[in-house]
Design a protein around this motif. Sequence first.
Motif, PDB file in Angstrom:
ATOM      1  N   LEU A 188       0.838  -1.188   0.000  1.00 42.66           N
ATOM      2  CA  LEU A 188       0.000   0.000   0.000  1.00 42.66           C
ATOM      3  C   LEU A 188       0.875   1.239   0.000  1.00 42.66           C
ATOM      4  O   LEU A 188       2.084   1.160   0.236  1.00 42.66           O
ATOM      5  CB  LEU A 188      -0.944   0.001   1.196  1.00 42.66           C
ATOM      6  CG  LEU A 188      -0.340   0.046   2.601  1.00 42.66           C
ATOM      7  CD1 LEU A 188      -1.392   0.562   3.587  1.00 42.66           C
ATOM      8  CD2 LEU A 188       0.104  -1.339   3.064  1.00 42.66           C
ATOM      9  N   THR A 189       0.266   2.380  -0.280  1.00 49.13           N
ATOM     10  CA  THR A 189       1.004   3.629  -0.391  1.00 49.13           C
ATOM     11  C   THR A 189       0.802   4.493   0.852  1.00 49.13           C
ATOM     12  O   THR A 189      -0.125   4.266   1.644  1.00 49.13           O
ATOM     13  CB  THR A 189       0.549   4.435  -1.623  1.00 49.13           C
ATOM     14  OG1 THR A 189      -0.831   4.791  -1.445  1.00 49.13           O
ATOM     15  CG2 THR A 189       0.712   3.610  -2.890  1.00 49.13           C
ATOM     16  N   LEU A 199      -2.329  -9.412   9.650  1.00 53.65           N
ATOM     17  CA  LEU A 199      -1.087  -9.832  10.292  1.00 53.65           C
ATOM     18  C   LEU A 199      -1.330 -11.016  11.230  1.00 53.65           C
ATOM     19  O   LEU A 199      -0.496 -11.925  11.335  1.00 53.65           O
ATOM     20  CB  LEU A 199      -0.474  -8.663  11.063  1.00 53.65           C
ATOM     21  CG  LEU A 199       0.870  -8.932  11.746  1.00 53.65           C
ATOM     22  CD1 LEU A 199       1.930  -9.324  10.726  1.00 53.65           C
ATOM     23  CD2 LEU A 199       1.319  -7.706  12.539  1.00 53.65           C
ATOM     24  N   GLU A 200      -2.468 -11.030  11.891  1.00 56.97           N
ATOM     25  CA  GLU A 200      -2.797 -12.137  12.791  1.00 56.97           C
ATOM     26  C   GLU A 200      -2.913 -13.460  12.042  1.00 56.97           C
ATOM     27  O   GLU A 200      -2.790 -14.528  12.645  1.00 56.97           O
ATOM     28  CB  GLU A 200      -4.101 -11.824  13.529  1.00 56.97           C
ATOM     29  CG  GLU A 200      -3.951 -10.706  14.564  1.00 56.97           C
ATOM     30  CD  GLU A 200      -5.282 -10.230  15.114  1.00 56.97           C
ATOM     31  OE1 GLU A 200      -6.337 -10.765  14.677  1.00 56.97           O
ATOM     32  OE2 GLU A 200      -5.287  -9.325  15.965  1.00 56.97           O
ATOM     33  N   GLN A 201      -3.139 -13.386  10.732  1.00 56.05           N
ATOM     34  CA  GLN A 201      -3.225 -14.592   9.899  1.00 56.05           C
ATOM     35  C   GLN A 201      -1.921 -14.845   9.129  1.00 56.05           C
ATOM     36  O   GLN A 201      -1.875 -15.712   8.257  1.00 56.05           O
ATOM     37  CB  GLN A 201      -4.388 -14.460   8.922  1.00 56.05           C
ATOM     38  CG  GLN A 201      -5.737 -14.257   9.587  1.00 56.05           C
ATOM     39  CD  GLN A 201      -6.118 -15.388  10.522  1.00 56.05           C
ATOM     40  OE1 GLN A 201      -5.883 -16.568  10.211  1.00 56.05           O
ATOM     41  NE2 GLN A 201      -6.665 -15.057  11.689  1.00 56.05           N
ATOM     42  N   GLY A 202      -0.893 -14.052   9.429  1.00 55.60           N
ATOM     43  CA  GLY A 202       0.409 -14.269   8.813  1.00 55.60           C
ATOM     44  C   GLY A 202       0.675 -13.464   7.568  1.00 55.60           C
ATOM     45  O   GLY A 202       1.708 -13.653   6.909  1.00 55.60           O
ATOM     46  N   ILE A 203      -0.216 -12.526   7.205  1.00 52.24           N
ATOM     47  CA  ILE A 203      -0.058 -11.714   5.994  1.00 52.24           C
ATOM     48  C   ILE A 203       0.649 -10.412   6.351  1.00 52.24           C
ATOM     49  O   ILE A 203       0.155  -9.628   7.169  1.00 52.24           O
ATOM     50  CB  ILE A 203      -1.419 -11.414   5.341  1.00 52.24           C
ATOM     51  CG1 ILE A 203      -2.112 -12.727   4.962  1.00 52.24           C
ATOM     52  CG2 ILE A 203      -1.248 -10.518   4.122  1.00 52.24           C
ATOM     53  CD1 ILE A 203      -3.532 -12.545   4.479  1.00 52.24           C
ATOM     54  N   GLY A 204       1.806 -10.169   5.727  1.00 53.92           N
ATOM     55  CA  GLY A 204       2.566  -8.958   5.996  1.00 53.92           C
ATOM     56  C   GLY A 204       2.143  -7.794   5.122  1.00 53.92           C
ATOM     57  O   GLY A 204       1.328  -7.935   4.208  1.00 53.92           O
ATOM     58  N   ALA A 205       2.731  -6.624   5.395  1.00 54.42           N
ATOM     59  CA  ALA A 205       2.404  -5.421   4.629  1.00 54.42           C
ATOM     60  C   ALA A 205       3.673  -4.634   4.330  1.00 54.42           C
ATOM     61  O   ALA A 205       4.569  -4.537   5.174  1.00 54.42           O
ATOM     62  CB  ALA A 205       1.418  -4.543   5.397  1.00 54.42           C
ATOM     63  N   SER A 206       3.749  -4.085   3.131  1.00 52.26           N
ATOM     64  CA  SER A 206       4.885  -3.251   2.748  1.00 52.26           C
ATOM     65  C   SER A 206       4.381  -1.877   2.338  1.00 52.26           C
ATOM     66  O   SER A 206       3.277  -1.736   1.786  1.00 52.26           O
ATOM     67  CB  SER A 206       5.670  -3.891   1.602  1.00 52.26           C
ATOM     68  OG  SER A 206       4.865  -4.024   0.446  1.00 52.26           O
ATOM     69  N   LEU A 207       5.194  -0.876   2.608  1.00 53.14           N
ATOM     70  CA  LEU A 207       4.859   0.510   2.283  1.00 53.14           C
ATOM     71  C   LEU A 207       5.603   0.903   1.022  1.00 53.14           C
ATOM     72  O   LEU A 207       6.840   0.933   1.001  1.00 53.14           O
ATOM     73  CB  LEU A 207       5.240   1.429   3.446  1.00 53.14           C
ATOM     74  CG  LEU A 207       4.828   2.900   3.317  1.00 53.14           C
ATOM     75  CD1 LEU A 207       3.312   3.040   3.195  1.00 53.14           C
ATOM     76  CD2 LEU A 207       5.331   3.705   4.512  1.00 53.14           C
ATOM     77  N   VAL A 222       7.832  -4.059   5.683  1.00 48.57           N
ATOM     78  CA  VAL A 222       8.757  -3.791   4.579  1.00 48.57           C
ATOM     79  C   VAL A 222       8.615  -2.341   4.120  1.00 48.57           C
ATOM     80  O   VAL A 222       7.494  -1.830   3.994  1.00 48.57           O
ATOM     81  CB  VAL A 222       8.494  -4.732   3.379  1.00 48.57           C
ATOM     82  CG1 VAL A 222       9.451  -4.426   2.231  1.00 48.57           C
ATOM     83  CG2 VAL A 222       8.625  -6.187   3.794  1.00 48.57           C
ATOM     84  N   LEU A 223       9.748  -1.698   3.849  1.00 51.30           N
ATOM     85  CA  LEU A 223       9.769  -0.390   3.186  1.00 51.30           C
ATOM     86  C   LEU A 223      10.303  -0.578   1.774  1.00 51.30           C
ATOM     87  O   LEU A 223      11.292  -1.283   1.568  1.00 51.30           O
ATOM     88  CB  LEU A 223      10.682   0.589   3.930  1.00 51.30           C
ATOM     89  CG  LEU A 223      10.288   1.031   5.333  1.00 51.30           C
ATOM     90  CD1 LEU A 223      11.296   2.049   5.849  1.00 51.30           C
ATOM     91  CD2 LEU A 223       8.892   1.616   5.351  1.00 51.30           C
ATOM     92  N   LYS A 224       9.664   0.062   0.806  1.00 45.23           N
ATOM     93  CA  LYS A 224      10.150   0.003  -0.567  1.00 45.23           C
ATOM     94  C   LYS A 224      10.676   1.378  -0.945  1.00 45.23           C
ATOM     95  O   LYS A 224       9.949   2.385  -0.873  1.00 45.23           O
ATOM     96  CB  LYS A 224       9.035  -0.450  -1.510  1.00 45.23           C
ATOM     97  CG  LYS A 224       8.496  -1.839  -1.171  1.00 45.23           C
ATOM     98  CD  LYS A 224       7.626  -2.413  -2.254  1.00 45.23           C
ATOM     99  CE  LYS A 224       8.452  -2.994  -3.367  1.00 45.23           C
ATOM    100  NZ  LYS A 224       7.608  -3.723  -4.361  1.00 45.23           N
ATOM    101  N   ILE A 225      11.951   1.439  -1.321  1.00 46.47           N
ATOM    102  CA  ILE A 225      12.578   2.704  -1.703  1.00 46.47           C
ATOM    103  C   ILE A 225      12.174   3.043  -3.126  1.00 46.47           C
ATOM    104  O   ILE A 225      12.343   2.229  -4.040  1.00 46.47           O
ATOM    105  CB  ILE A 225      14.112   2.615  -1.586  1.00 46.47           C
ATOM    106  CG1 ILE A 225      14.508   2.285  -0.147  1.00 46.47           C
ATOM    107  CG2 ILE A 225      14.758   3.914  -2.033  1.00 46.47           C
ATOM    108  CD1 ILE A 225      16.000   2.061   0.031  1.00 46.47           C
ATOM    109  N   ASP A 226      11.676   4.241  -3.326  1.00 45.34           N
ATOM    110  CA  ASP A 226      11.177   4.643  -4.633  1.00 45.34           C
ATOM    111  C   ASP A 226      12.282   4.695  -5.678  1.00 45.34           C
ATOM    112  O   ASP A 226      13.433   5.040  -5.391  1.00 45.34           O
ATOM    113  CB  ASP A 226      10.501   6.016  -4.517  1.00 45.34           C
ATOM    114  CG  ASP A 226       9.839   6.424  -5.806  1.00 45.34           C
ATOM    115  OD1 ASP A 226      10.387   7.287  -6.515  1.00 45.34           O
ATOM    116  OD2 ASP A 226       8.786   5.860  -6.141  1.00 45.34           O
ATOM    117  N   ARG A 227      11.898   4.375  -6.914  1.00 43.80           N
ATOM    118  CA  ARG A 227      12.841   4.362  -8.028  1.00 43.80           C
ATOM    119  C   ARG A 227      13.467   5.729  -8.266  1.00 43.80           C
ATOM    120  O   ARG A 227      14.549   5.809  -8.848  1.00 43.80           O
ATOM    121  CB  ARG A 227      12.143   3.865  -9.296  1.00 43.80           C
ATOM    122  CG  ARG A 227      11.030   4.745  -9.798  1.00 43.80           C
ATOM    123  CD  ARG A 227      10.304   4.116 -10.985  1.00 43.80           C
ATOM    124  NE  ARG A 227       9.649   2.869 -10.596  1.00 43.80           N
ATOM    125  CZ  ARG A 227      10.016   1.681 -11.071  1.00 43.80           C
ATOM    126  NH1 ARG A 227      11.016   1.576 -11.925  1.00 43.80           N
ATOM    127  NH2 ARG A 227       9.379   0.596 -10.672  1.00 43.80           N
TER     128      ARG A 227
END
Length: 263
Positions: free
Chosen positions: A136-137, A156-164, A184-189
């Motif tokens: 997600l953004t 998250l309680e079901q094991g699903i992670g999230a990245s920004l 997780v953090l994603k560094i912009d291109r």
Amino acid sequence: FDESMQQAAIDVLRLEGELRVVLQQDQFEPYLQPIIHLGTGARTGYEALIRWNHPDRGVLTPGAFLQVAEDNGSMEAIDWRMYELSFRMAGSLIADGMHLTINVAPRHFRRPEFAARLLELLVRTGFHPQRLQIELTEGTLIEHPDAVRTILQQLLEQGIGASLDDFGTGYSSLSYLHTFPLQVLKIDRAFVAGLGKEGRSSSASVVAAVLALARALEMMVVAEGIETEEQRLTLMALGCDQGQGYLLGRPAPVAHWIAEETP
């Protein structure tokens, strides 16, 4: 009003008409872009990206139809079809320790039943929740903070992670990183593109700062848009372990990656 404007209006109307039947004809397909460990070259996961196999125009990227689909209200149904196809088709590729990442638009966080619906789809397709990550953004966090926090915690309680996604290009409030369950953090291109170029030392400084912040918060970092070997080496020198981009693998149909895995 001139002829070019008239043609543009006609093109939009034609596209709207095609979008009404495209789901029925199953012309959408997930393309996967690998996420790579920069040191070993091993794949650590894939990001699922939508493509439209248009019968006349060939393979279309979202830029060719996304806005029209948003305007006519069909994008939510398209998203769910993409999620289902991604889970069914990519299941055999995602081994233990790997993740499939799907992009979740702000519209879905307006639906309190989103988490339950996603979990039901995982059960129906046989895809393991612990091998899924949603992306997600920053704009999503700002628009629906309470709803997002609740849904992310349920997942998250079901094991699903999230990245920004695209961290550093929006509001970039540090409060996001410790008040939302993000892994997780994603560094912009945009920052990756400046690495290794003369006069662009600020890009390296930003990337180094994001990496230091992530380490302090025990979060993973993925650099996006890696297109040159120099960028890959610079990221490794800065301490970034994972990345994606054309240098590491272009988006391709699921069958392409399955064929590569087959001896």
